[in-house]
Every structure is written in C-alpha cells, then in structure tokens.
Design a protein around this motif. Structure first.
Motif: not given
Ligand SMILES: Nc1ncnc2c1ncn2[C@@H]1O[C@H](COP(=O)(O)OP(=O)(O)OP(=O)(O)O)[C@@H](O)[C@H]1O
Ligand SMILES: [Mg+2]
Lengths: 243, 225
Positions: B121, B125-126, B130-131, B134, B138-139, B142-143
C-alpha cells in the motif's frame, strides 16, 4: 533514450541483488525482462522508480537523475507508472476513487477533471460499469486492470510491469495481457517482467536476461529466443518454453 | 427485614443524589483527556514509524518512560512537582497527566495499526508520486482506523475508569465525592457500591457504543468481512 542505467549495484546485507547493471531503453520500446527467481528482476524494476535506493551507479529517467532530490524522485514517479504482481489497489476506495486520488492530491486536478479522465480509462480497460465497486468485489483480473488504469491516470511516459499476471487464475490472464497489448500498440514505453512467452514474442522488442544480479544477455527478442548465446539463457528458455 | 430493606434503599438513594452532581466532572475529565490523548497519540504513533530518527527515537523513549510509570505517580508528579512551578490548577494537572499517560498507549496502538497495513500500500502510493504525509492521510490511516477501533475504544473506557485517580489531588469528581460522603456518614459498603454502579453504568454505555460502531463499520466497510 528515456531510461539510462549505469553500473547499478543494490545490496541487501551481503547479497548483491543487482551487481553492476547497465542498460538503456529507448522511448516507445517494449523491453521484456527474463530470468530465474531471485535473479534481481523485481529489484531492477524497483530501482527504476526509486522504490529501492541504489548503493552505487546511476539511474536517469527522462533526463532526471534518480538520487538527486526528493522532489525529483516524486517527479520521476509521476513519469513512471508501475504495476505490481499483487495489484496493491487501495481497498478502502472504490475503483473510481482509486483512479482519482493521486490525480487530485499529486497533480492537483479538479475533481471533475479527475473523474472524467478516470472514467475514460476505466472504459479503456473495460470496467466503466465497476466504477463504484470496491476492490474486494472485483476479480483478480479486474483488479489488475483497475491498477493499470490507476497508473495511466497519471499520464506516465513509462510503464513498468512486474509479473502482472502471475497472481491471476489462468482464465484471467488474457484480459490483462490484452490491455497491455493495446498500450504497447499506442507506443507506450514498457518494461515487463513476465513468463508469458507468447505475449513477450508478440509485443516485446527486446529481451534483457538476468541472472544473479546481472544482465547476462540482451538482444532482439526473436534472436535471443532462436539462438541464445549464453548457456544460462538457453537453459532458462528451454524450461519456460516447455512449461 | 422489610424495614431494614427500606432503610437501605433510602441510604442508597441519598448516596446517589449526593454523587450525581459529581458525574459531569468525571465525564469532562474523561472527554478532554481522551481527546488530547488521541491527538498526541496519533503524533506519537506516526513518529514511531517515521524513518527519520529525529522523530522515531524520542517517541520511543517517550512511550517507554510514560508506560513504565504508574498513572497515579504521574498525576502527583505533574500536580505537586511541575504544577507548583508552572502554577497549574488541579483540573489542568489532572487532565494533562491522564492525557500524557494515555497518549503513550494510544501511540502504540496507532503504530501497530499502521504496521498492520501491507507494505504494498505504501509502495503503490509512493509510486503514484504521493508524499509520505499524503500517503498516511489518504491511504494508510483510513485503513488503519477500523483495525485500531476496538483497542481505541478499550482505551477510552480505561480512561474513564482511571479518571478516578485524579481524586487524589482533590479534584471533585465521582470518586472524590464518594470519599466525601463516606467520611461524613461512614457507610462504607453502600457508598462504594453506588460509586461502582455509576462507573459500571457509564462503561456499559460506552462499550455498547463501541460495538455498535464496530458492527456498523463491518457492514458499511469495504466488503472484506
Ligand atoms: N527487501 C529485501 N531484503 C532482503 N533481500 C531482498 C529484498 N528484496 C529482494 N531481496 C533478495 O534479492 C534477490 C533478488 O530479488 P528479486 O525479488 O529482485 O528477484 P526476482 O528476480 O524478482 O525473483 P522472482 O522471480 O522470484 O520474483 C533475492 O535473493 C531476494 O531474496
Ligand atoms: Mg520478482
């Protein structure tokens, strides 16, 4: 050339997962990476988009050196899309949201614009009717197609595929390869680790054959398949072509 | 027998009437302390998993130190020690001590929640550019949320119970009120029986609420069972 790799060494402890790898990849090329398990194929791919930091050597992507700065690294990652064996979709988001998240937070696209681009891509991979579905409710093949679309939404110049069909049931492999075939036809630069030799022969331009962290043989695909120069390549090919 | 019973009931009723005005203070301490503990715990947990040693090492020491000292001692230390220098009143000192203590526990829960998320995950995202911030926002978080929810609600209930410890610095919450009643009328058994019952009632409501949230999340979740 769009990718240039020079004398790259990557160590994990004592193990040299990449042991002096050099190669160049031209824009629009489809390069197939082959090699036995543990030969460093995944590590090679991960070094191309900076998921692994190289210990020495240089990786230059689209004119940017990978180790220069964090913001360069992020720019490179926007230039390169990667598709993983395990899909790695975001399970808490719908297919649509999987495609729009990075567009919004990384590229700053407006929600409407991001949705429009996402919808177009979902259509392209044949999944527009699944836009509001979470990954858990999609088959493996569908998940992988969403993952490809998610990468494409960033408008990358290069796509990396690390065994994109290895985790799939046989009947779902075709639908994913079909999407990749379309991409290649559109002129996308692609680096693909795969054991699907039919696909490789049809779509690939060039083969890199890796063993023990090195590229031991490299050449046009038909030539390497027809008469490999290296014993190791011959041995490996006879195995995969039979299997 | 009947007469005794009626007298008992009357005593219990009197105790209850005496205690009820102290309940809001217990609730206030619990809510404020837990809110601060959550915010601080999120920061501690994120620092713990940071690849940057400037964050990860201090947060680790913080957790080890705080978890190694009894809450009551922390309350005394903050009120009688720091409080005298910084001029803290009982309420501020009490809430601060409980917040700090629970931030260490919550920090560990946040850390374990983040570490329960598959490495793929982060990489996905990376790879999308995404930083780290972030990616967390966002990832990952929430999980992690549904994973930590049961542990976090346990800590909430524990905070409520441990708020009784601030009675020791003279803050008039439920337990303190109980002590006042009993030192006035010397009805030990009945007093602590009612105090216990009130705590039980509040924790019961909270644990029902927690399981309702967990259930709700499972139904409206991501269909992952
Ligand atoms: N994070 C890691 N830590 C330690 N060793 C690693 C790590 N990643 C890879 N390796 C090792 O590096 C070597 C190359 O691994 P890599 O995953 O690149 O091989 P591969 O060619 O992709 O193999 P496969 O076909 O099985 O996917 C292997 O020996 C592997 O065990
Ligand atoms: Mg691999």
């Amino acid at each position: 050339m769009i990718i240039q790799v020079k004398d790259v060494v990557k160590r994990f402890g004592d193990l040299r997962a990449l042991d002096g790898v050099s190669c160049t990849i031209e824009a629009g090329e489809v390069v197939i990476v082959l090699g036995p398990s543990g030969s460093g194929k995944s590590t090679f791919m991960r070094c191309l988009n900076g998921l692994e930091k190289v210990d020495s050597g240089v990786v230059i992507v689209d004119g940017m050196r990978l180790d220069h700065s964090k913001s360069d690294l992020r720019r490179i990652r926007q230039t390169i899309g990667i598709v993983f064996q395990q899909f790695n979709l975001f399970p808490h988001l719908t297919a649509m949201e999987n495609l729009t998240l990075a567009q919004k937070v990384v590229l700053g696209r407006k929600p409407d614009e991001a949705r429009e681009i996402a919808l177009e891509l979902l259509k392209k991979v044949g999944l527009s009717e699944k836009q509001d579905v979470h990954p858990a409710h999609l088959s493996g093949g569908q998940q992988q197609r969403v993952a490809i679309a998610r990468s494409l939404a960033m408008k990358p110049k290069i796509m990396l595929f690390d065994e994109p069909t290895s985790a799939l049931d046989p009947e779902m492999i075709g639908e994913v390869l079909e999407v990749m075939r379309d991409l290649a036809r559109e002129g996308m630069t692609m680096v693909v680790v795969t054991h699907e030799m039919g696909f490789a022969r049809e779509v690939g331009d060039r083969i890199l054959f890796m063993d023990q962290g090195r590229i031991v043989e490299e050449g046009r695909i038909e030539e390497v398949l027809k008469n490999p120069k290296e014993e190791r390549t011959r041995e490996f090919l006879s195995k995969v072509l039979k299997g | 027998m009947g007469e005794w019973f009626i007298k008992e009931l009357k005593t219990l009723g009197e105790i209850l009437v005496f205690l009820v005005p102290a309940i809001p203070m217990t609730i206030k301490i619990t809510l404020m302390a837990f809110a601060f503990a959550l915010a601080l715990g999120l920061f501690v947990g994120l620092s713990r998993v940071s690849p940057n040693k400037i964050f990860s090492i201090p947060s680790r020491i913080y957790v080890d130190v705080i978890r190694g000292i009894p809450l009551l001692v922390q309350i005394f230390f903050i009120y009688f020690g720091l409080g005298k220098i910084l001029n803290l009143n009982q309420f501020v000192a009490g809430v601060a001590a409980v917040s700090i203590c629970y931030s260490a526990y919550l920090g560990e829960i946040v850390r374990s929640g983040i570490q329960a998320i598959h490495k793929g995950q982060f990489e996905a995202a990376f790879s999308l550019g995404m930083t780290p911030v972030q990616t967390m926002r966002h990832v990952i978080l929430p999980q992690a949320f549904p994973i930590v929810l049961p542990s976090v609600s346990n800590e909430f209930i524990a905070t409520l119970k441990d708020s009784s410890l601030v009675s020791m610095i003279g803050l008039r919450e439920l337990t303190r009120a109980g002590r006042e009643y009993y030192s006035q009328y010397f009805v030990t058994f009945e007093t602590w029986f009612v105090v216990g019952l009130i705590y039980l009632g509040m924790t019961f409501v909270l644990s029902r609420l927690a399981s309702w949230m967990e259930r709700r999340f499972r139904v409206h979740g991501w269909g992952m069972g």
